[in-house]
Design a protein around this motif. Structure first.
Motif, PDB file in Angstrom:
ATOM      1  N   THR A  24      -1.075  15.423  -3.138  1.00 19.05           N
ATOM      2  CA  THR A  24      -1.501  14.441  -4.125  1.00 19.05           C
ATOM      3  C   THR A  24      -0.496  14.368  -5.265  1.00 19.05           C
ATOM      4  O   THR A  24      -0.069  15.393  -5.789  1.00 19.05           O
ATOM      5  CB  THR A  24      -2.888  14.824  -4.694  1.00 19.05           C
ATOM      6  OG1 THR A  24      -3.802  14.931  -3.607  1.00 19.05           O
ATOM      7  CG2 THR A  24      -3.389  13.783  -5.664  1.00 19.05           C
ATOM      8  N   ARG A  66       0.833  -1.205   0.000  1.00 23.01           N
ATOM      9  CA  ARG A  66       0.000   0.000   0.000  1.00 23.01           C
ATOM     10  C   ARG A  66       0.871   1.260   0.000  1.00 23.01           C
ATOM     11  O   ARG A  66       0.463   2.301  -0.485  1.00 23.01           O
ATOM     12  CB  ARG A  66      -0.894   0.031   1.242  1.00 23.01           C
ATOM     13  CG  ARG A  66      -1.949  -1.049   1.265  1.00 23.01           C
ATOM     14  CD  ARG A  66      -2.796  -1.004   2.525  1.00 23.01           C
ATOM     15  NE  ARG A  66      -3.363   0.321   2.717  1.00 23.01           N
ATOM     16  CZ  ARG A  66      -3.432   0.939   3.899  1.00 23.01           C
ATOM     17  NH1 ARG A  66      -2.978   0.366   4.981  1.00 23.01           N
ATOM     18  NH2 ARG A  66      -3.969   2.141   3.983  1.00 23.01           N
ATOM     19  N   SER A  83       0.688   0.674  -8.292  1.00 25.02           N
ATOM     20  CA  SER A  83      -0.583   1.200  -7.809  1.00 25.02           C
ATOM     21  C   SER A  83      -0.683   1.285  -6.288  1.00 25.02           C
ATOM     22  O   SER A  83      -1.616   0.748  -5.688  1.00 25.02           O
ATOM     23  CB  SER A  83      -1.718   0.336  -8.376  1.00 25.02           C
ATOM     24  OG  SER A  83      -2.956   0.932  -8.109  1.00 25.02           O
ATOM     25  N   ILE A  87      -2.776   9.868  -6.371  1.00 25.09           N
ATOM     26  CA  ILE A  87      -2.324   9.062  -5.240  1.00 25.09           C
ATOM     27  C   ILE A  87      -1.946  10.002  -4.099  1.00 25.09           C
ATOM     28  O   ILE A  87      -1.225  10.986  -4.306  1.00 25.09           O
ATOM     29  CB  ILE A  87      -1.117   8.188  -5.624  1.00 25.09           C
ATOM     30  CG1 ILE A  87      -1.482   7.243  -6.786  1.00 25.09           C
ATOM     31  CG2 ILE A  87      -0.607   7.387  -4.427  1.00 25.09           C
ATOM     32  CD1 ILE A  87      -0.301   6.499  -7.381  1.00 25.09           C
ATOM     33  N   THR A  88      -2.418   9.687  -2.913  1.00 23.26           N
ATOM     34  CA  THR A  88      -2.057  10.450  -1.726  1.00 23.26           C
ATOM     35  C   THR A  88      -0.548  10.365  -1.533  1.00 23.26           C
ATOM     36  O   THR A  88       0.050   9.287  -1.657  1.00 23.26           O
ATOM     37  CB  THR A  88      -2.790   9.883  -0.489  1.00 23.26           C
ATOM     38  OG1 THR A  88      -4.195   9.970  -0.730  1.00 23.26           O
ATOM     39  CG2 THR A  88      -2.439  10.651   0.765  1.00 23.26           C
ATOM     40  N   GLU A 102      -1.350   2.933  -2.548  1.00 22.75           N
ATOM     41  CA  GLU A 102      -2.352   3.862  -2.025  1.00 22.75           C
ATOM     42  C   GLU A 102      -1.705   5.149  -1.539  1.00 22.75           C
ATOM     43  O   GLU A 102      -2.322   6.214  -1.563  1.00 22.75           O
ATOM     44  CB  GLU A 102      -3.117   3.214  -0.874  1.00 22.75           C
ATOM     45  CG  GLU A 102      -4.005   2.074  -1.314  1.00 22.75           C
ATOM     46  CD  GLU A 102      -4.699   1.411  -0.136  1.00 22.75           C
ATOM     47  OE1 GLU A 102      -4.997   2.092   0.868  1.00 22.75           O
ATOM     48  OE2 GLU A 102      -4.951   0.198  -0.229  1.00 22.75           O
ATOM     49  N   ILE A 103      -0.445   5.032  -1.072  1.00 20.98           N
ATOM     50  CA  ILE A 103       0.281   6.180  -0.521  1.00 20.98           C
ATOM     51  C   ILE A 103       1.703   6.172  -1.063  1.00 20.98           C
ATOM     52  O   ILE A 103       2.355   5.136  -1.104  1.00 20.98           O
ATOM     53  CB  ILE A 103       0.318   6.132   1.016  1.00 20.98           C
ATOM     54  CG1 ILE A 103      -1.103   6.158   1.587  1.00 20.98           C
ATOM     55  CG2 ILE A 103       1.140   7.288   1.585  1.00 20.98           C
ATOM     56  CD1 ILE A 103      -1.168   5.886   3.075  1.00 20.98           C
TER      57      ILE A 103
END
Length: 168
Positions: free
Chosen positions: A147, A39, A116, A156-157, A118-119
């Protein structure tokens, strides 16, 4: 880079890429380490001397400090993905040139798209300014959620922090 459908294809294409002169001076090609499905993806600047010797990102003194930082947030290397803007060490650990960054950036952007996460955690000013497309220094960019806007795909964050080598 854009034609690669997997991280394995991307690694092979990037390693064969002759568009960055660091290929002639570095000992190793340092692509990534950790969990490719994590992640959290950590992006640094370029391999240092120890990373160049071992062929892995974040394994020198700065990497050991990064490990301690991860433990503090209850993570370890098996739970994150690590990479750099450049896959090869600049001579003498000098800062990457704009030309080197431009040559390698499409591969990193594709890496982020394929992984891909998340962070994204940008470690150091070069990584933060490059991927956030900003001019402010790391002291202004660090510690704030922002972002990352990929060329294609969902935002993405992201967050920037000081490089562990700077903290040492």
């Amino acid at each position: 880079a854009a034609g690669c459908a997997t991280l394995e294809e991307l690694r092979a294409a990037f390693e064969a890429f002759d568009g960055c002169p660091l290929k002639e001076t570095a000992m190793s090609f340092v692509f990534a380490d950790g969990n490719p499905d994590a992640r959290l993806m950590i992006v640094g600047e370029a391999p240092g001397a120890e990373e160049d010797r071992q062929g892995l990102p974040f394994v020198g003194p700065a990497g050991r400090l990064l490990d301690k930082i991860l433990v503090a947030i209850e993570l370890d290397r098996t739970q994150v993905s690590n990479t750099n803007i450049l896959p090869r060490r600049p001579p003498g650990n000098r800062n990457p040139t704009d030309a080197e960054i431009s040559a390698c950036l499409p591969f990193l952007e594709r890496h982020i798209t394929l992984a891909s996460p998340e962070i994204l955690l940008f470690v150091g000013g070069t990584a933060a300014k490059t991927l956030l497309r900003r001019t402010e220094g790391i002291m202004r960019l660090r510690g704030k959620w922002t972002t990352y806007e990929p060329a294609s795909g969902d935002p993405i964050t992201a967050r920037a922090m000081l490089h562990p080598a700077y903290l040492i």
